[in-house]
Design a protein around this motif. Structure first.
Motif, PDB file in Angstrom:
ATOM      1  N   GLY B  75      44.381  40.842  51.983  1.00 35.47           N
ATOM      2  CA  GLY B  75      43.469  40.852  50.841  1.00 35.47           C
ATOM      3  C   GLY B  75      44.084  40.217  49.608  1.00 35.47           C
ATOM      4  O   GLY B  75      43.636  40.447  48.486  1.00 35.47           O
ATOM      5  N   HIS B  76      45.119  39.392  49.833  1.00 42.10           N
ATOM      6  CA  HIS B  76      45.913  38.906  48.702  1.00 42.10           C
ATOM      7  C   HIS B  76      45.084  38.108  47.692  1.00 42.10           C
ATOM      8  O   HIS B  76      45.303  38.237  46.480  1.00 42.10           O
ATOM      9  N   SER B  77      44.154  37.304  48.168  1.00 38.54           N
ATOM     10  CA  SER B  77      43.436  36.429  47.235  1.00 38.54           C
ATOM     11  C   SER B  77      42.571  37.240  46.264  1.00 38.54           C
ATOM     12  O   SER B  77      42.276  36.788  45.163  1.00 38.54           O
ATOM     13  N   ALA B  78      42.194  38.460  46.669  1.00 38.24           N
ATOM     14  CA  ALA B  78      41.413  39.294  45.765  1.00 38.24           C
ATOM     15  C   ALA B  78      42.216  39.608  44.498  1.00 38.24           C
ATOM     16  O   ALA B  78      41.668  39.709  43.401  1.00 38.24           O
ATOM     17  N   PHE B  79      43.542  39.717  44.650  1.00 36.75           N
ATOM     18  CA  PHE B  79      44.378  40.015  43.480  1.00 36.75           C
ATOM     19  C   PHE B  79      44.558  38.765  42.613  1.00 36.75           C
ATOM     20  O   PHE B  79      44.708  38.872  41.401  1.00 36.75           O
ATOM     21  N   LEU B  80      44.530  37.597  43.259  1.00 40.23           N
ATOM     22  CA  LEU B  80      44.486  36.372  42.450  1.00 40.23           C
ATOM     23  C   LEU B  80      43.210  36.378  41.611  1.00 40.23           C
ATOM     24  O   LEU B  80      43.226  36.002  40.435  1.00 40.23           O
ATOM     25  N   GLY B  81      42.136  36.843  42.238  1.00 39.70           N
ATOM     26  CA  GLY B  81      40.861  36.919  41.533  1.00 39.70           C
ATOM     27  C   GLY B  81      40.943  37.841  40.332  1.00 39.70           C
ATOM     28  O   GLY B  81      40.473  37.504  39.237  1.00 39.70           O
ATOM     29  N   ALA B 134      39.376  45.900  52.654  1.00 40.73           N
ATOM     30  CA  ALA B 134      38.572  46.615  51.670  1.00 40.73           C
ATOM     31  C   ALA B 134      38.771  45.992  50.300  1.00 40.73           C
ATOM     32  O   ALA B 134      37.807  45.806  49.543  1.00 40.73           O
ATOM     33  N   ALA B 135      40.008  45.652  49.963  1.00 39.64           N
ATOM     34  CA  ALA B 135      40.276  45.009  48.680  1.00 39.64           C
ATOM     35  C   ALA B 135      39.540  43.685  48.625  1.00 39.64           C
ATOM     36  O   ALA B 135      38.870  43.350  47.641  1.00 39.64           O
ATOM     37  N   GLN B 136      39.689  42.922  49.719  1.00 39.22           N
ATOM     38  CA  GLN B 136      39.062  41.616  49.784  1.00 39.22           C
ATOM     39  C   GLN B 136      37.564  41.704  49.500  1.00 39.22           C
ATOM     40  O   GLN B 136      37.044  41.030  48.621  1.00 39.22           O
ATOM     41  N   TYR B 137      36.883  42.562  50.251  1.00 36.57           N
ATOM     42  CA  TYR B 137      35.432  42.583  50.163  1.00 36.57           C
ATOM     43  C   TYR B 137      34.920  43.312  48.938  1.00 36.57           C
ATOM     44  O   TYR B 137      33.956  42.872  48.313  1.00 36.57           O
ATOM     45  N   SER B 138      35.563  44.422  48.574  1.00 39.17           N
ATOM     46  CA  SER B 138      35.004  45.146  47.432  1.00 39.17           C
ATOM     47  C   SER B 138      35.257  44.389  46.134  1.00 39.17           C
ATOM     48  O   SER B 138      34.401  44.356  45.253  1.00 39.17           O
ATOM     49  N   LEU B 139      36.411  43.737  46.019  1.00 39.61           N
ATOM     50  CA  LEU B 139      36.652  42.976  44.791  1.00 39.61           C
ATOM     51  C   LEU B 139      35.763  41.735  44.733  1.00 39.61           C
ATOM     52  O   LEU B 139      35.248  41.387  43.678  1.00 39.61           O
ATOM     53  N   TYR B 140      35.553  41.096  45.888  1.00 38.13           N
ATOM     54  CA  TYR B 140      34.635  39.963  45.931  1.00 38.13           C
ATOM     55  C   TYR B 140      33.240  40.393  45.470  1.00 38.13           C
ATOM     56  O   TYR B 140      32.589  39.712  44.688  1.00 38.13           O
ATOM     57  N   PHE B 141      32.848  41.551  45.951  1.00 35.51           N
ATOM     58  CA  PHE B 141      31.544  42.112  45.569  1.00 35.51           C
ATOM     59  C   PHE B 141      31.456  42.283  44.053  1.00 35.51           C
ATOM     60  O   PHE B 141      30.473  41.914  43.424  1.00 35.51           O
ATOM     61  N   VAL B 142      32.522  42.825  43.467  1.00 35.42           N
ATOM     62  CA  VAL B 142      32.543  43.022  42.009  1.00 35.42           C
ATOM     63  C   VAL B 142      32.473  41.673  41.291  1.00 35.42           C
ATOM     64  O   VAL B 142      31.689  41.489  40.359  1.00 35.42           O
ATOM     65  N   PHE B 143      33.281  40.701  41.743  1.00 37.32           N
ATOM     66  CA  PHE B 143      33.281  39.378  41.104  1.00 37.32           C
ATOM     67  C   PHE B 143      31.868  38.777  41.121  1.00 37.32           C
ATOM     68  O   PHE B 143      31.420  38.156  40.176  1.00 37.32           O
ATOM     69  N   GLN B 144      31.185  38.976  42.241  1.00 34.80           N
ATOM     70  CA  GLN B 144      29.912  38.324  42.433  1.00 34.80           C
ATOM     71  C   GLN B 144      28.756  39.062  41.748  1.00 34.80           C
ATOM     72  O   GLN B 144      27.853  38.435  41.208  1.00 34.80           O
ATOM     73  N   GLN B 145      28.831  40.393  41.783  1.00 32.30           N
ATOM     74  CA  GLN B 145      27.670  41.175  41.348  1.00 32.30           C
ATOM     75  C   GLN B 145      27.715  41.631  39.891  1.00 32.30           C
ATOM     76  O   GLN B 145      26.685  41.924  39.304  1.00 32.30           O
ATOM     77  N   TRP B 146      28.892  41.706  39.316  1.00 23.60           N
ATOM     78  CA  TRP B 146      28.989  42.200  37.944  1.00 23.60           C
ATOM     79  C   TRP B 146      28.703  41.039  36.993  1.00 23.60           C
ATOM     80  O   TRP B 146      29.517  40.643  36.167  1.00 23.60           O
ATOM     81  N   THR B 147      27.508  40.531  37.108  1.00 23.89           N
ATOM     82  CA  THR B 147      27.130  39.259  36.485  1.00 23.89           C
ATOM     83  C   THR B 147      27.386  39.231  34.980  1.00 23.89           C
ATOM     84  O   THR B 147      27.839  38.220  34.434  1.00 23.89           O
ATOM     85  N   SER B 148      27.068  40.330  34.295  1.00 25.96           N
ATOM     86  CA  SER B 148      27.186  40.329  32.840  1.00 25.96           C
ATOM     87  C   SER B 148      28.618  40.027  32.387  1.00 25.96           C
ATOM     88  O   SER B 148      28.832  39.489  31.309  1.00 25.96           O
TER      89      SER B 148
END
Ligand SMILES: Nc1ncnc2c1ncn2[C@@H]1O[C@H](COP(=O)(O)OP(=O)(O)OP(=O)(O)O)[C@@H](O)[C@H]1O
Ligand SMILES: [Mg+2]
Lengths: 257, 347
Positions: B75-81, B134-148
């Protein structure tokens, strides 16, 4: 006068249905060598693992220099002044001899994450001092000068045993627990090992609690012998008394038959 | 005793330490090469050098977690995110300078890394790897969905920064300097108690405990440091590309860094550098070659481009078959330092 530095009292351990230790009590006098003997599966290593904090005792207590050990996590033993070796040598094969030995002093080192990353002043000084201490106190004692910077994997068995002992000694422990220090060693190396253990007791005031099956070494070097059989202490006392004890003879003959 | 724990075989950290003189010379050479890139290189070379530097930072970080501490993470790239978004947000909303943004990126990724490192306390190996998804997908979800906050799929656009008025070259020197410091710091870590405790926990956690190592906090710190390195890399990437969006931080990118660690050499700083170089340059290199071949007929290019992926994949596999320790294993052999590898595997 000597007092008891380690007191085990009424310790019970079960694995599934097996009672590995039942109501085990023993006292380890300071600056002496106490040996725990007994047939295979008697519970000797289990006793060590309870003292080390790896196995939970169902009941009973272990007190070291007046403090209760069983309520503290395993990684606090080293700071308390207790170190040990393992029956099947537990060195780190991915590190050099020096790095393995330095790990023995881990609990005494203070370098923080940031200081480590910078590796200026304090962190470098701590490493330098540790290396000096290692060379002075254990490398020479255990004759490891030639192997100091080689990788531990591939070194002869006897050398690995000495490295593990060096790692246990570098912290200057008050109690040294050795699980079968003589096992697998040729006779000459057994004598050397016994002499080195005797030396740390006499010269550094270390208390030794050791397990072994080698009766000759045990009887020759120990101040006190405790006999375990099927998880119970069946005898304890001076080597000569224990050797003559009928219950002990019975246990060993029974085990051989 | 507790079941003898599995240790990763043949991690590179067991070989004799490098002769300090050779090591110093290598560092000096590296610095000279890094400094001179804008002198002899094209704009493209400087661009690639930036990308390589950023990937080196992220790979060194992942190698600390995976190679040294033995905690498998995909899930390393999620932390880059996390680092990229944190620094971009600082920049856009508070206008803080790059140095501050880097620190914030590192701290944010460290904190989130600690949280996602918690499974490492209970599970190991492949199971842990799955948990890091879990880190990968949940952080991706946050990046994508927390639009504001994150701008959703479109992400955040950043203004150009001009370091001391030197433009792209100035920025390259900043990236290269940070990469150098990060790499040196990682190497220093493994000269001290902290680095040794990571390796000890990887190889025999029960013996580590006896030596006074708190296995729980050591694993968390190892996970957190890896994430912090990713955070710095992510913050630099944001400033470099001037855009941050969720698709930069997918599983594919995590696998890229894991491949860099394995191809370069687990448990080796030099291996991390080599792995990042290989993974960044090899696809470019193959593209160049295919472009050369394709000049004859234009449609050959479209035919050969899938081949690029296959060649790249096969190269990785071949490397690992012939030298499981990765590229650093080749270097060790070249320097005649592989003396104990065979012995270790027999043991
Ligand atoms: N982790 C464990 N899980 C289940 N049973 C165990 C465990 N550790 C020890 N035992 C059991 O407890 C008993 C005592 O084992 P222990 O290892 O303490 O013996 P020992 O006296 O050290 O023997 P040896 O001289 O062969 O080393 C044995 O029956 C063993 O199978
Ligand atoms: Mg045993």
């Amino acid at each position: 006068m000597t007092s008891d530095i380690l007191v085990v009292s009424g310790v019970d351990v079960t694995f599934g249905g097996i009672r590995a230790l039942s109501d085990v009590s023993l006292s380890v006098p300071e600056r002496k060598i106490t040996a725990v003997i007994g047939p295979n599966g008697a519970g000797k290593t289990t006793l060590f693992n309870v003292i080390s904090g790896f196995y939970k005792a169902n009941s009973g207590s272990v007190t070291f220099a007046g403090t209760d050990l069983l309520s503290q996590p395993a990684h606090t033993r080293s700071a308390n002044g207790i170190s040990r070796t393992f029956q099947n040598i537990a060195l780190f094969p991915g590190m050099t001899v020096a790095e393995n030995i330095k790990l023995g002093a881990h609990a005494q080192l203070r370098t923080s994450l940031f200081a480590a990353g910078l590796y200026l002043g304090p962190a470098a000084k701590e490493e330098r001092e540790l290396e000096e201490r290692m060379d002075k106190t254990v490398i020479e004692l255990l004759g490891l000068q030639d192997n100091r910077d080689s990788s531990v994997s591939g070194l002869p068995y006897g050398t690995q045993k000495r490295i593990e002992l060096a790692r246990a000694l570098i912290s200057g422990p008050r109690l040294l627990m050795l699980d079968e220090p003589f096992a697998g060693l040729p006779t000459t190396e057994k004598a050397t090992m016994a002499a080195q253990i005797r030396k740390v007791v006499d010269e550094r005031g270390v208390t030794v609690l050791l397990i072994d099956h080698d009766m000759e070494s045990i009887m020759g070097m120990s101040d006190q012998v405790v006999v375990l059989n099927f998880g119970e202490v069946i005898a304890a006392g001076a080597p000569a008394d224990v050797q003559a004890n009928p219950a002990v003879i019975e246990a060993y003959l029974g085990a051989e038959a | 005793m507790t079941a003898p724990s599995q240790s990763l075989p043949a991690a590179a950290s067991g070989t004799k330490p490098l002769d300090p003189r050779i090591e110093t010379i290598s560092w000096i050479l590296l610095v000279l090469v890094m400094i001179s890139v804008p002198v002899w290189g094209s704009i493209y070379a400087v661009y690639m050098a930036c990308l390589i530097s950023i990937n080196v930072i992220a790979t060194v970080g992942l190698n600390i977690t995976v190679g040294y501490a033995g905690l498998l993470s995909i899930g390393h790239s999620a932390f880059l995110g996390v680092g990229a978004y944190a620094s971009a947000l600082m920049w856009l909303h508070l206008g803080t300078p790059l140095a501050v943004n880097l620190v914030i990126g590192a701290v944010a990724a460290f904190a989130i890394g600690l949280v996602f490192g918690i499974p490492a306390l209970r599970i190991k190996g492949v199971y842990l790897a799955i948990a890091t998804l879990a880190a990968q997908y949940s952080l991706y979800f946050v990046f994508q969905q927390w639009t504001s906050v994150t701008g959703g799929d479109r992400g955040l656009s950043l203004p150009k920064i001009d370091v001391f008025g030197f433009g792209d070259t100035g920025f390259y020197y900043v990236v290269a300097f940070v990469a150098l410091i990060a790499t040196l710091a990682a190497r220093n870590l493994f000269r001290t108690r902290i680095g040794r405790s990571f390796i000890a926990v990887r190889e025999k956690d029960y013996a580590a405990q006896v030596l006074g190592i708190n296995v729980v906090s050591t694993k968390l710190i190892a996970f957190g440091i890896g994430a912090a390195y990713a955070g710095i890399a992510g913050a630099l990437l944001a400033a470099f590309l001037r855009i941050v969006n969720p698709d930069q931080f997918t599983l594919v990118s995590s696998v890229f860094f894991l491949a860099a660690v394995v191809v370069g050499g687990r448990g080796s700083i030099l291996g991390s550098i080599l792995g990042a170089l290989f993974m960044t340059l090899m696809p470019e290199f193959l593209r160049e070659i295919i472009a050369l071949v394709s000049i004859e007929g234009a449609d050959l290019a479209s035919l050969l481009s899938p081949l690029r992926e296959i060649i790249f994949g096969s190269l990785i596999v071949l490397f690992l078959i012939f030298e499981p320790r990765g590229l650093v294993g080749f270097v060790d052999r070249a320097l005649g330092r592989s003396e104990n590898v065979e012995a270790r595997q027999e043991h």
